[in-house]
Design an enzyme around this catalytic site. Sequence first.
Site, short mmCIF file in Angstrom:
data_model
loop_
_atom_site.label_atom_id
_atom_site.label_comp_id
_atom_site.label_asym_id
_atom_site.label_seq_id
_atom_site.Cartn_x
_atom_site.Cartn_y
_atom_site.Cartn_z
N SER A 1 -6.86 -2.05 -0.60
CA SER A 1 -6.41 -1.30 -1.78
C SER A 1 -7.54 -0.50 -2.44
O SER A 1 -7.32 0.66 -2.82
CB SER A 1 -5.79 -2.26 -2.81
N HIS B 1 -7.58 -8.46 -7.69
CA HIS B 1 -7.97 -9.27 -6.53
C HIS B 1 -8.25 -8.30 -5.38
O HIS B 1 -7.44 -8.13 -4.47
CB HIS B 1 -6.87 -10.27 -6.15
N GLU C 1 -13.34 -9.35 -7.68
CA GLU C 1 -13.25 -10.15 -6.46
C GLU C 1 -14.17 -11.37 -6.59
O GLU C 1 -15.37 -11.23 -6.86
CB GLU C 1 -13.65 -9.33 -5.24
N ASP D 1 -13.01 -13.62 -12.16
CA ASP D 1 -11.58 -13.85 -12.05
C ASP D 1 -10.84 -12.64 -12.60
O ASP D 1 -10.97 -12.28 -13.76
CB ASP D 1 -11.21 -15.11 -12.83
N GLY D 2 -10.02 -12.03 -11.76
CA GLY D 2 -9.32 -10.83 -12.18
C GLY D 2 -8.15 -11.06 -13.10
O GLY D 2 -7.62 -10.10 -13.68
N HIS E 1 0.82 -1.22 0.00
CA HIS E 1 0.00 0.00 0.00
C HIS E 1 0.85 1.26 0.00
O HIS E 1 0.39 2.31 -0.49
CB HIS E 1 -0.97 -0.03 1.17
N ASP F 1 -2.52 -8.76 -7.10
CA ASP F 1 -2.04 -9.32 -5.83
C ASP F 1 -2.89 -10.51 -5.39
O ASP F 1 -3.61 -10.46 -4.40
CB ASP F 1 -1.97 -8.26 -4.74
#
Length: 285
Positions: free
Chosen positions: A101, A42, A119, A144-145, A19, A165
Amino acid sequence: MLAYRHAFHAGNHADVLKHLVLTQVLRYMTQKDKPLTLIDTHAGAGGYGLDSNHARKHAEYDDGIGRLWGRADLPAGLADYVSLVKAFNPDASRLMRYPGSPTLAKMLLRADDRMRLYELHSTDFPLLQETMADRRETAVMNRDGFGALKADLPPPSRRAVVLIDPSYEIKTDYAKVVTAVREGLERFEDAVILVWYPQLQRLEPREMVNRLKAAANQGARRGWLHASLTVAAPTSDGFGMLGSGMFVINPPFVLQQMLAESLPVLKRELAQHDGASFVLEHNTR
């Protein structure tokens, strides 16, 4: 694949590094008038209560954001990051909540900047929807990212920041990250891509970083930067996370100096043994 809950780890040393980099990249990118698109592959729940049973189970934030909370002598980049976490807490004198995030991005992005948040977790997805419900130019997707870069790049404004991530609980995540980065750079070589990864006593993270370097050397317009922070000692059983790293493709030029100032402080303050260390390397053009 959907068992991972970031609530158990919110605010730990890995979140601090991730971050810190994300907030400073967004600070730089929002200095220009032209809008940008943030893609978070994610995204998690958006925010976390540190007094929850999940967070208190291991209280990892005590050895992460907790060690920086009351400090008044931090370098500018770290101080800015800590101030954002404090702004997320109703009482800035008490650390009770930690922003994920998407929430940090929500705090920093402008009204016409776009957010594309992915997500999959059935519990975290509705929490993320609720967190982002009042922000326009925002799409929250229960998908699905890993396919996001291929779908969302290039953005309309030709300015993009991507955060990747995953939990890496499945070994195939390492290869999926590299594939997603390559596909993203093929579609938009100017994308600023941030990849977080855990430092483990396994070969996969090191191999992935080498493959990311090769992908960036071949497909990125402005090269790459790699920062890692090791805080814990190796264990006899070979398990546990030693630290984490951030690999940034097309990094803003200010990022290297910020990390050169911040990483020695993080090594000192977040160390869990005498052998704590950091790496800062880059190949930019």
